[in-house]
Each structure stands twice: as C-alpha cells, then as structure tokens.
Motif scaffolding. Sequence first.
Motif, PDB file in Angstrom:
ATOM      1  N   PHE A   1      79.151 159.244 -84.780  1.00 32.69           N
ATOM      2  CA  PHE A   1      80.509 159.646 -85.157  1.00 32.69           C
ATOM      3  C   PHE A   1      81.550 158.820 -84.396  1.00 32.69           C
ATOM      4  O   PHE A   1      82.508 158.310 -84.978  1.00 32.69           O
ATOM      5  CB  PHE A   1      80.680 161.142 -84.878  1.00 32.69           C
ATOM      6  CG  PHE A   1      82.059 161.657 -85.113  1.00 32.69           C
ATOM      7  CD1 PHE A   1      82.568 161.763 -86.399  1.00 32.69           C
ATOM      8  CD2 PHE A   1      82.865 162.033 -84.046  1.00 32.69           C
ATOM      9  CE1 PHE A   1      83.839 162.234 -86.629  1.00 32.69           C
ATOM     10  CE2 PHE A   1      84.140 162.506 -84.264  1.00 32.69           C
ATOM     11  CZ  PHE A   1      84.628 162.607 -85.565  1.00 32.69           C
ATOM     12  N   ILE A   2      81.297 158.668 -83.095  1.00 32.69           N
ATOM     13  CA  ILE A   2      82.256 157.912 -82.281  1.00 32.69           C
ATOM     14  C   ILE A   2      82.286 156.444 -82.699  1.00 32.69           C
ATOM     15  O   ILE A   2      83.344 155.813 -82.758  1.00 32.69           O
ATOM     16  CB  ILE A   2      81.908 158.068 -80.784  1.00 32.69           C
ATOM     17  CG1 ILE A   2      82.263 159.490 -80.349  1.00 32.69           C
ATOM     18  CG2 ILE A   2      82.657 157.061 -79.925  1.00 32.69           C
ATOM     19  CD1 ILE A   2      81.732 159.873 -78.999  1.00 32.69           C
ATOM     20  N   GLU A   3      81.105 155.905 -83.025  1.00 31.39           N
ATOM     21  CA  GLU A   3      81.057 154.530 -83.502  1.00 31.39           C
ATOM     22  C   GLU A   3      81.871 154.362 -84.789  1.00 31.39           C
ATOM     23  O   GLU A   3      82.546 153.358 -84.981  1.00 31.39           O
ATOM     24  CB  GLU A   3      79.607 154.118 -83.777  1.00 31.39           C
ATOM     25  CG  GLU A   3      78.784 153.817 -82.536  1.00 31.39           C
ATOM     26  CD  GLU A   3      79.321 152.631 -81.742  1.00 31.39           C
ATOM     27  OE1 GLU A   3      79.598 151.587 -82.370  1.00 31.39           O
ATOM     28  OE2 GLU A   3      79.486 152.761 -80.518  1.00 31.39           O
ATOM     29  N   ILE A   4      81.779 155.364 -85.641  1.00 30.00           N
ATOM     30  CA  ILE A   4      82.537 155.282 -86.901  1.00 30.00           C
ATOM     31  C   ILE A   4      84.031 155.299 -86.608  1.00 30.00           C
ATOM     32  O   ILE A   4      84.790 154.488 -87.136  1.00 30.00           O
ATOM     33  CB  ILE A   4      82.145 156.440 -87.845  1.00 30.00           C
ATOM     34  CG1 ILE A   4      80.741 156.191 -88.384  1.00 30.00           C
ATOM     35  CG2 ILE A   4      83.138 156.550 -88.997  1.00 30.00           C
ATOM     36  CD1 ILE A   4      80.202 157.288 -89.260  1.00 30.00           C
ATOM     37  N   LEU A   5      84.434 156.188 -85.685  1.00 25.80           N
ATOM     38  CA  LEU A   5      85.845 156.206 -85.298  1.00 25.80           C
ATOM     39  C   LEU A   5      86.234 154.851 -84.715  1.00 25.80           C
ATOM     40  O   LEU A   5      87.296 154.308 -85.019  1.00 25.80           O
ATOM     41  CB  LEU A   5      86.103 157.310 -84.264  1.00 25.80           C
ATOM     42  CG  LEU A   5      86.109 158.747 -84.782  1.00 25.80           C
ATOM     43  CD1 LEU A   5      86.523 159.693 -83.668  1.00 25.80           C
ATOM     44  CD2 LEU A   5      87.054 158.886 -85.969  1.00 25.80           C
ATOM     45  N   GLY A   6      85.332 154.297 -83.878  1.00 26.34           N
ATOM     46  CA  GLY A   6      85.612 153.004 -83.257  1.00 26.34           C
ATOM     47  C   GLY A   6      85.789 151.910 -84.299  1.00 26.34           C
ATOM     48  O   GLY A   6      86.666 151.057 -84.186  1.00 26.34           O
TER      49      GLY A   6
ATOM     50  N   VAL B   1      91.721 165.734 -85.538  1.00 26.84           N
ATOM     51  CA  VAL B   1      91.332 166.599 -86.656  1.00 26.84           C
ATOM     52  C   VAL B   1      89.893 166.338 -87.094  1.00 26.84           C
ATOM     53  O   VAL B   1      89.105 167.264 -87.259  1.00 26.84           O
ATOM     54  CB  VAL B   1      92.317 166.417 -87.833  1.00 26.84           C
ATOM     55  CG1 VAL B   1      91.768 167.086 -89.086  1.00 26.84           C
ATOM     56  CG2 VAL B   1      93.663 167.010 -87.487  1.00 26.84           C
ATOM     57  N   VAL B   2      89.523 165.059 -87.257  1.00 22.75           N
ATOM     58  CA  VAL B   2      88.152 164.806 -87.718  1.00 22.75           C
ATOM     59  C   VAL B   2      87.132 165.170 -86.640  1.00 22.75           C
ATOM     60  O   VAL B   2      86.029 165.610 -86.951  1.00 22.75           O
ATOM     61  CB  VAL B   2      87.936 163.349 -88.197  1.00 22.75           C
ATOM     62  CG1 VAL B   2      88.693 163.094 -89.474  1.00 22.75           C
ATOM     63  CG2 VAL B   2      88.256 162.353 -87.122  1.00 22.75           C
ATOM     64  N   THR B   3      87.519 165.024 -85.363  1.00 23.17           N
ATOM     65  CA  THR B   3      86.594 165.409 -84.293  1.00 23.17           C
ATOM     66  C   THR B   3      86.380 166.925 -84.297  1.00 23.17           C
ATOM     67  O   THR B   3      85.257 167.401 -84.146  1.00 23.17           O
ATOM     68  CB  THR B   3      87.141 164.967 -82.922  1.00 23.17           C
ATOM     69  OG1 THR B   3      87.412 163.579 -82.979  1.00 23.17           O
ATOM     70  CG2 THR B   3      86.127 165.247 -81.825  1.00 23.17           C
ATOM     71  N   LEU B   4      87.460 167.639 -84.500  1.00 20.18           N
ATOM     72  CA  LEU B   4      87.336 169.093 -84.538  1.00 20.18           C
ATOM     73  C   LEU B   4      86.418 169.517 -85.681  1.00 20.18           C
ATOM     74  O   LEU B   4      85.565 170.400 -85.529  1.00 20.18           O
ATOM     75  CB  LEU B   4      88.722 169.715 -84.720  1.00 20.18           C
ATOM     76  CG  LEU B   4      88.881 171.107 -84.119  1.00 20.18           C
ATOM     77  CD1 LEU B   4      88.667 171.070 -82.620  1.00 20.18           C
ATOM     78  CD2 LEU B   4      90.246 171.684 -84.449  1.00 20.18           C
ATOM     79  N   GLU B   5      86.575 168.864 -86.806  1.00 19.25           N
ATOM     80  CA  GLU B   5      85.706 169.176 -87.952  1.00 19.25           C
ATOM     81  C   GLU B   5      84.248 168.872 -87.606  1.00 19.25           C
ATOM     82  O   GLU B   5      83.345 169.635 -87.927  1.00 19.25           O
ATOM     83  CB  GLU B   5      86.114 168.325 -89.162  1.00 19.25           C
ATOM     84  CG  GLU B   5      87.453 168.683 -89.690  1.00 19.25           C
ATOM     85  CD  GLU B   5      87.387 168.990 -91.168  1.00 19.25           C
ATOM     86  OE1 GLU B   5      86.671 168.283 -91.883  1.00 19.25           O
ATOM     87  OE2 GLU B   5      88.055 169.945 -91.589  1.00 19.25           O
ATOM     88  N   PHE B   6      84.056 167.738 -86.955  1.00 21.41           N
ATOM     89  CA  PHE B   6      82.691 167.335 -86.608  1.00 21.41           C
ATOM     90  C   PHE B   6      82.056 168.350 -85.653  1.00 21.41           C
ATOM     91  O   PHE B   6      80.929 168.797 -85.846  1.00 21.41           O
ATOM     92  CB  PHE B   6      82.717 165.943 -85.970  1.00 21.41           C
ATOM     93  CG  PHE B   6      81.363 165.432 -85.589  1.00 21.41           C
ATOM     94  CD1 PHE B   6      80.476 164.981 -86.556  1.00 21.41           C
ATOM     95  CD2 PHE B   6      80.956 165.403 -84.259  1.00 21.41           C
ATOM     96  CE1 PHE B   6      79.219 164.527 -86.214  1.00 21.41           C
ATOM     97  CE2 PHE B   6      79.695 164.947 -83.909  1.00 21.41           C
ATOM     98  CZ  PHE B   6      78.835 164.501 -84.890  1.00 21.41           C
TER      99      PHE B   6
END
Lengths: 295, 316
Positions: free
Chosen positions: A235-240, A64-69
Amino acid sequence: MRSNPVYRRERAVRARSLRIPLIVFVFNGLLAAVALLGMYSAVEHVKASSFIQYSNFLQLYVFVVTLEFLMLIFIMPALTSGSISGERERRTLELLFTTRMPPSKIVTGKLCSAFGQLFLLIVSSFPVVVLTFVYGSMSVQDIGLLFLCYVTAALLTGGIGILFSCLMRRSTLANVCTYGVLLLLMAGTYMLNVFLYGISRTKADSMLPVAGQLRPAADSGAAVYLLLLNPGTTFIEILGSQAVGSVDGMLISSFLGNRPLNVVTGNWILVSLGVQLLLAVCLIWGAILLLKRRE
Amino acid sequence: MLKIRGLKKKFKNFQVLDGLDMDIEEGALYGFVGPNGAGKTTAIRVITGLLRPDGGTVEIGGRDAFAYREQVKQEFGYVPDEFGMYDNLKVREYMEFFASCYGLDGLVARNRCMELLEQMKLLDKEDDYVDSLSRGIKQRLCLARAMIHDPRFLVLDEPTSGMDPRVRMEFTEILREMCAEGKTILISSHILSELSRMCTDIGIIDAGKIVLSGSMSEILRKVNDSNPLRIRLCGEREAAVDVLKEDRRVQTITIRDGDIVVNFHGDQTAEAELLARLIACGARINGFFREQGDLESVFMQLTNHEFQKVVFHSEE
Ligand SMILES: Nc1ncnc2c1ncn2[C@@H]1O[C@H](COP(=O)(O)OP(=O)(O)O)[C@@H](O)[C@H]1O
Ligand SMILES: [Mg+2]
C-alpha cells in the motif's frame, strides 16, 4: 454467489442487524469530519497566504485512503475469524456437514458475505474520498492499482481469519490468533527490517572510509523480501508511486541500501500483489481442506 | 435400513464404542437406550458421518455410509442433541436455508417448507425468529428441518430431554405418525420408559456395546422370565433359604420386606418343581409368584454392574 445458501442467509440476517448501518455511519462520519476539516483549513490557508500548497491536499488524500486501508485490514479479520467457529459454537456446522452442501461453499459463502459488508463500507465512503479530488485528480490506473491492493489485502486478511476460524473451536481464540498473525505480518516484518537496517548502519558507520571507495550503504539484507507478504508495504509503495511525498521514509528502497534493483525489487508492487494473492488463495484453500477433513 | 457391525471408537484412552452391532429394519421405530455416557451420541455421530470410527462398518439403506457419503446424505435426516439455531432468522428462512443446502430452491423449496411446517403444526410460527421459540417448538422445527429432503431414515439424539410431559406426548405422537407413513426412525434416550411405550424395537447400550436388543414384544417376554420370584412364608425361613442356595437355577437371594426375593431362571414347570421342594422341606409358604417387573428394572440390572454382584443381601 446468489446461489450460495450460506451467503444468502448471511445477507438476510445482516439486513436485520443494526451493526452494519452503525459502523457505516460512524466510520463515514469520522472520515467526512476529518476530510472536511482538512479541506477547510487548507482552503483557509490559501485564502490567508494567497499561496496554494498542493501538498496539503495530497496529505488529505493520503489520510483518507490510509484510513480506508486500515479499516479494511482491521474489519476483515473481525468479519471472518468468527464465521466458521461461530457456526461450530452454535452447533449448526454439524448440521451443514450432514447436508449435501460441500465445505467449499461454506467457506466461499462466508468470505463473500464478509466482502459484501466491506464493499458496502468502501462504496459508502466514496463521496468522501472523491471530496479529496476536488483540487486534483487521479488516473484510472492509479485508482485501479489502489483497488487491486484493497482487494488483495481483504482476501489475505480474510483468508487468515477464515483459516483460524476453521482451525479453532472458539471464536475468541480464532479472533486473537488472526490479529496476532496479522500483527506479525504487518508490524513484525516491518520492524524486523528496521532492526536489521539499524544493525547494518551501525556496522557501516564504524567502518573506516577507504580512499577511492564508496562507503557501503546500510541495508536490511534478505529480510526485505519478507515485506513482500506485507500488504501495508504494498500500500505504501503504491502511495509512493503516486508521488505523494509523505511516505518516503517507509518505502522499501530505504531498506535496500545501494543494492541494484532486480526483478522483484524493481516491480515491487506487482510482485508483492501476486505473492499476497497466492498466499490468500492458499489460506482459503487450506480452510476448505480443513473443513473437508473435519467433515 | 441401518446395519452396524463391530463399531469401535476410542477417545484418547477411553473406549467409547467397543464393538457395537445394530440392525434396524425398514419401518421400525427403534429406541436406542443407555445411561449417560454409554456412547449413544458417539454412535449417532458415527452413523451420521460426523465422526470417523476406528473400526467397523455402517450401512444405511444397503450402502456403505463412508464410501457413498454423498448418496447416503440424501437417505437420512439428523436431529442432534442440541438444536443448532441461528440468530435473527425467521422460521421460514431457517427452513428454506436448509432446503437450499440440499439443492432445493425457489417454489419447490417453498412448497416443501410449507408442507412440513403444516405437518409439524408450525404454520402460525412461520414469521417468528427461531431463537425466540420454546424448547418444544424448537424441537419440532428441528424435526421439520431434518425432513426437508424427504429422507427415509431419521436419526434423533435425545430429542425429548428437557421437555415437559405434555410436549413430550405431542412429540411422540408426531413420531408415531411419521413411522406409520413408512419412515424408519432411530431415537435415543437415557430414559427407557419414555421409549418403551412407543417403540417397535429396542436396543440397550452400555459401555459401548449393545447388551440387549430385539423387538419390543420379544424383549418383554425376556423380561418376564428374568423377573424375580417372590416367596412369602409364615415363620422360619432358614430351611427354605437352604433349599434355594442349593438350587443351580437360583442366582441371587434377597430378603425384602420379610419376603424372599429370588432371581430364578426357569419356566413355569421349573417354578412348580421348586415350590414342591420348598414345601417338602417343611417351609410354610403362603405366597409364591413372579414379580410384575418391568423393562426399567432389566435396564437397571443390565447397566448397573454393581447390582449383578449382589449374591446375598439382607435389607432387614
Ligand atoms: N470428543 C470427545 N473427546 C473425548 N471424550 C469424548 C468425546 N465425546 C464423547 N466423549 C466421551 O465418550 C463418552 C460417551 O459419550 P456420549 O456418546 O456422548 O454418551 P451418551 O450420549 O450416551 O450420553 C463420555 O464419557 C464422554 O466423556
Ligand atoms: Mg448424548
């Protein structure tokens, strides 16, 4: 912002057009369908196996957050790249130039208008995002960081869009250029790192192991710092950092080999956010200067 | 109100403005005429500050237009050659938007817009969308928009092109009224007759230079002096043509419909003297008069370079 004439006009016009409600409806519809289906299958899985797999919910959150991004990254250029060039095509930019409104107000008005539309999209999707927290939750810091990342990415992509919009006479050309640069900034920097990493690994693999010495790990060299400009990497780092697990292969640590962390790589998220914000400010400032010169 | 000296502008290697001089008095309705491509729009864009000239000066209301850009913006209103409309915007909002561009807001802006819409007879169109209006009404709206900050000087670039005669008349009437209220107006057109009826002053531009300018009455006098003489003869005309060829004040000789048409520079005594010499050489003249030419033919002469080269040309 309410005192900015451009912003006020855009808002009035926007309220009449069917475009935004349509985008909101379609986007949120898709998001809700995916989230609900994912949720349903996860819950069914729990019922069937009596074993709770929390990673399923995490995956839903990531999705969901990736889609938003992604939506933000793709919509912001569309909203901004036609803004100034559109005024020029309609021959209204010259009219604005003969009025006493400074070019900085034109640019900020356009930017804020784009932000307003984006904000509407993001806020309207909150219920769906919150849905993914039903079986878990986030800290305020996590949400804050994610929000900061969104704002930075929006400013950066909006800055690119508005700069090209000032630079190009035609909206279509500004549009193409904006997406081109965006592709370069996101996929380009990432692929370069993947490529350099590949070369480095072939080299490392071909080296004969020396007794008592660690085989050097592959890395992508200094090119990794280019990723500082890439909002996707941030963004990916934040998810990580939120330990969601499913993005591990894409983290910058995989490009660093066994080089020790330094100030930059150790504080990647904050440094990259800072760099991107700075770049965004430069782009917006450049757009204002360009308009001033044209005036 | 406006003073231009030696304005130059070059696009690539094409000299569009080539030392343009122009003076517009306070309260004048100045017609700026020239054929297509003469550089009218370019000159107007320089005046309004949208284009930087390569050289020359522009003064509006006694102030240098480039050095005092912000103050000068308050002095003039601009109606470009294309309308500049927004989609999905109503007439009232369009006006209020431009009012706020000049820093007018709230009730002040609203009252000012209403006042202008009334003056332009657009009150009934208040809630229409600007992009759905007809050309004539769009043009009036543009004029209303240009006056939103109550400028003393209005610059209009070919505002009446593509309008039917009736709408054009109405528009002319509005301009006359505004001029009577003390505004100074610069209006450009490629059709002279359209302007000659309403303007107080005229400037004719060709190839980036003013070739003729002055007040309307002054120019009409000049025009009369430059109208051709028509000489009607019975029988032979060789003798008369020979006399005319020798006269220094005769510039061109044309045979038209059997008459001799002469471009003759001279006042009435000179005309009488010429007539006497023609009769003396035996020409049998039964008609000798200045043609009732108009501004239009002067305009053609001044702007059509081929025309001036004709020295002797028979249409028989
Ligand atoms: N931006 C430009 N670049 C190159 N040439 C131009 C530009 N603007 C105008 N011109 C040329 O300058 C000449 C004068 O144009 P313009 O001032 O529009 O004439 P007018 O308004 O009197 O018809 C034309 O030949 C036109 O092709
Ligand atoms: Mg023109």
